[in-house]
Write a protein that holds these residues in place. Structure first.
Motif, PDB file in Angstrom:
ATOM      1  N   UNK A  90      31.164  29.103  45.248  1.00 43.32           N
ATOM      2  CA  UNK A  90      31.737  30.291  44.620  1.00 43.32           C
ATOM      3  C   UNK A  90      33.210  30.470  44.974  1.00 43.32           C
ATOM      4  N   UNK A  91      33.894  31.256  44.147  1.00 46.89           N
ATOM      5  CA  UNK A  91      35.242  31.712  44.462  1.00 46.89           C
ATOM      6  C   UNK A  91      35.187  33.226  44.606  1.00 46.89           C
ATOM      7  N   UNK A  92      36.036  33.753  45.474  1.00 48.86           N
ATOM      8  CA  UNK A  92      36.164  35.203  45.619  1.00 48.86           C
ATOM      9  C   UNK A  92      37.633  35.539  45.388  1.00 48.86           C
ATOM     10  N   UNK A  93      37.893  36.315  44.327  1.00 51.11           N
ATOM     11  CA  UNK A  93      39.257  36.619  43.918  1.00 51.11           C
ATOM     12  C   UNK A  93      39.488  38.125  43.881  1.00 51.11           C
TER      13      UNK A  93
ATOM     14  N   UNK B 290      46.373  41.029  54.150  1.00 53.33           N
ATOM     15  CA  UNK B 290      46.767  41.773  52.951  1.00 53.33           C
ATOM     16  C   UNK B 290      46.823  40.780  51.795  1.00 53.33           C
ATOM     17  N   UNK B 291      46.034  41.013  50.757  1.00 53.47           N
ATOM     18  CA  UNK B 291      45.989  40.103  49.612  1.00 53.47           C
ATOM     19  C   UNK B 291      46.460  40.824  48.351  1.00 53.47           C
ATOM     20  N   UNK B 292      47.119  40.091  47.487  1.00 56.23           N
ATOM     21  CA  UNK B 292      47.587  40.662  46.219  1.00 56.23           C
ATOM     22  C   UNK B 292      46.528  40.490  45.140  1.00 56.23           C
ATOM     23  N   UNK B 293      46.686  41.232  44.057  1.00 60.09           N
ATOM     24  CA  UNK B 293      45.824  41.052  42.898  1.00 60.09           C
ATOM     25  C   UNK B 293      45.917  39.580  42.460  1.00 60.09           C
ATOM     26  N   UNK B 294      44.782  38.992  42.120  1.00 61.00           N
ATOM     27  CA  UNK B 294      44.654  37.595  41.690  1.00 61.00           C
ATOM     28  C   UNK B 294      44.646  36.575  42.837  1.00 61.00           C
ATOM     29  N   UNK B 295      44.948  36.996  44.076  1.00 64.28           N
ATOM     30  CA  UNK B 295      44.844  36.075  45.216  1.00 64.28           C
ATOM     31  C   UNK B 295      43.387  35.696  45.424  1.00 64.28           C
ATOM     32  N   UNK B 296      43.163  34.496  45.930  1.00 62.69           N
ATOM     33  CA  UNK B 296      41.804  34.057  46.267  1.00 62.69           C
ATOM     34  C   UNK B 296      41.555  34.268  47.751  1.00 62.69           C
ATOM     35  N   UNK B 297      40.429  34.915  48.071  1.00 66.04           N
ATOM     36  CA  UNK B 297      39.993  35.003  49.464  1.00 66.04           C
ATOM     37  C   UNK B 297      39.195  33.747  49.809  1.00 66.04           C
TER      38      UNK B 297
ATOM     39  N   UNK C 226      40.460  48.039  48.322  1.00 67.36           N
ATOM     40  CA  UNK C 226      40.609  47.054  47.259  1.00 67.36           C
ATOM     41  C   UNK C 226      39.287  46.646  46.629  1.00 67.36           C
ATOM     42  N   UNK C 227      39.354  45.600  45.821  1.00 68.48           N
ATOM     43  CA  UNK C 227      38.191  45.153  45.052  1.00 68.48           C
ATOM     44  C   UNK C 227      38.296  43.653  44.807  1.00 68.48           C
ATOM     45  N   UNK C 228      37.187  42.941  45.021  1.00 68.41           N
ATOM     46  CA  UNK C 228      37.153  41.502  44.758  1.00 68.41           C
ATOM     47  C   UNK C 228      35.968  41.165  43.859  1.00 68.41           C
ATOM     48  N   UNK C 229      36.063  39.994  43.257  1.00 62.42           N
ATOM     49  CA  UNK C 229      35.010  39.517  42.356  1.00 62.42           C
ATOM     50  C   UNK C 229      34.588  38.128  42.815  1.00 62.42           C
ATOM     51  N   UNK C 230      33.284  37.916  42.873  1.00 60.85           N
ATOM     52  CA  UNK C 230      32.733  36.611  43.226  1.00 60.85           C
ATOM     53  C   UNK C 230      32.275  35.923  41.941  1.00 60.85           C
ATOM     54  N   UNK C 231      32.607  34.632  41.781  1.00 52.04           N
ATOM     55  CA  UNK C 231      32.255  33.936  40.539  1.00 52.04           C
ATOM     56  C   UNK C 231      32.059  32.448  40.777  1.00 52.04           C
TER      57      UNK C 231
END
Length: 196
Positions: A97-100, A35-42, A58-63
């Motif tokens: 990359x980071x996934x957040x 379980x991850x919170x908003x702004x946590x990094x996977x 949920x939803x994540x962004x890769x950058x």
């Protein structure tokens, strides 16, 4: 069984209808729930991705961060997608990359070691793994080709067509970064399309 795992198994059954209940049960036993919170990094830049994550909700962004220090969005992944920098995961090399998380997110996670165990002991899942890898590759290729063959407006229209459900879930700045355009350009594109 956790609802998140149920969602994953449903997607497996769809792709591999021949899988038995016993095989599915053994497969499911190798996953963990996060379980991850908003702004946590996977996944964080420079780290080795130890596990691949199936997004149950949920939803994540890769950058990544470019040479000028700008954060560039390369992908959005929501329910039913895998969150991974796949080449770094399968080679167990540090990721570029980071996934957040953009929202509170439930991930069903599989470690690299457990994935290898599954391939070794449950060969039926090799097909599932191959199809997931092919899907990831197709998406990456489509992303690269969108910058080669499409205008900014075409990339925007393509995003609307394939990701309309994400519009209210992502910020304009993240969308602009993903499309590779300035905010003013996006405003112009939207105005132009509104007049059509």
């Amino acid at each position: 069984m956790e609802p998140g795992v149920e969602i994953l198994l449903k997607s497996v059954r769809k792709i591999c209808p021949a899988v038995t209940d016993d095989e599915l049960s053994l497969f499911a036993s190798k996953f963990t729930l996060e379980e991850l919170n908003k702004k946590d990094f996977f996944l964080q830049f420079g780290k080795v991705q130890k596990e691949i994550g199936f997004i149950a909700s949920g939803l994540v962004r890769s950058s990544f961060v470019d040479n000028d220090g700008n954060e560039i969005t390369v992908g959005f992944y929501s329910e039913g997608d895998y969150a991974t920098h796949y080449p770094a995961f399968i080679t167990q090399q540090p990721s570029q990359y980071s996934i957040q998380c953009l929202e509170p997110t439930t991930m069903v996670c599989l470690s690299y070691e457990n994935l290898q165990w599954i391939y070794e002991n449950l060969p039926v899942f090799e097909k599932y793994g191959r199809l997931v890898a092919e899907e990831i590759l197709k998406r990456q290729q489509a992303r690269i080709e969108s910058f080669i063959f499409q205008t900014a407006e075409e990339r925007y229209l393509d995003f609307i067509k394939h990701h309309s459900g994400l519009f209210n879930r992502i910020s304009v700045s993240h969308l602009c970064s993903f499309l590779g355009i300035e905010r003013q350009s996006l405003t112009r594109i939207r105005q132009k399309l509104a007049h059509k």
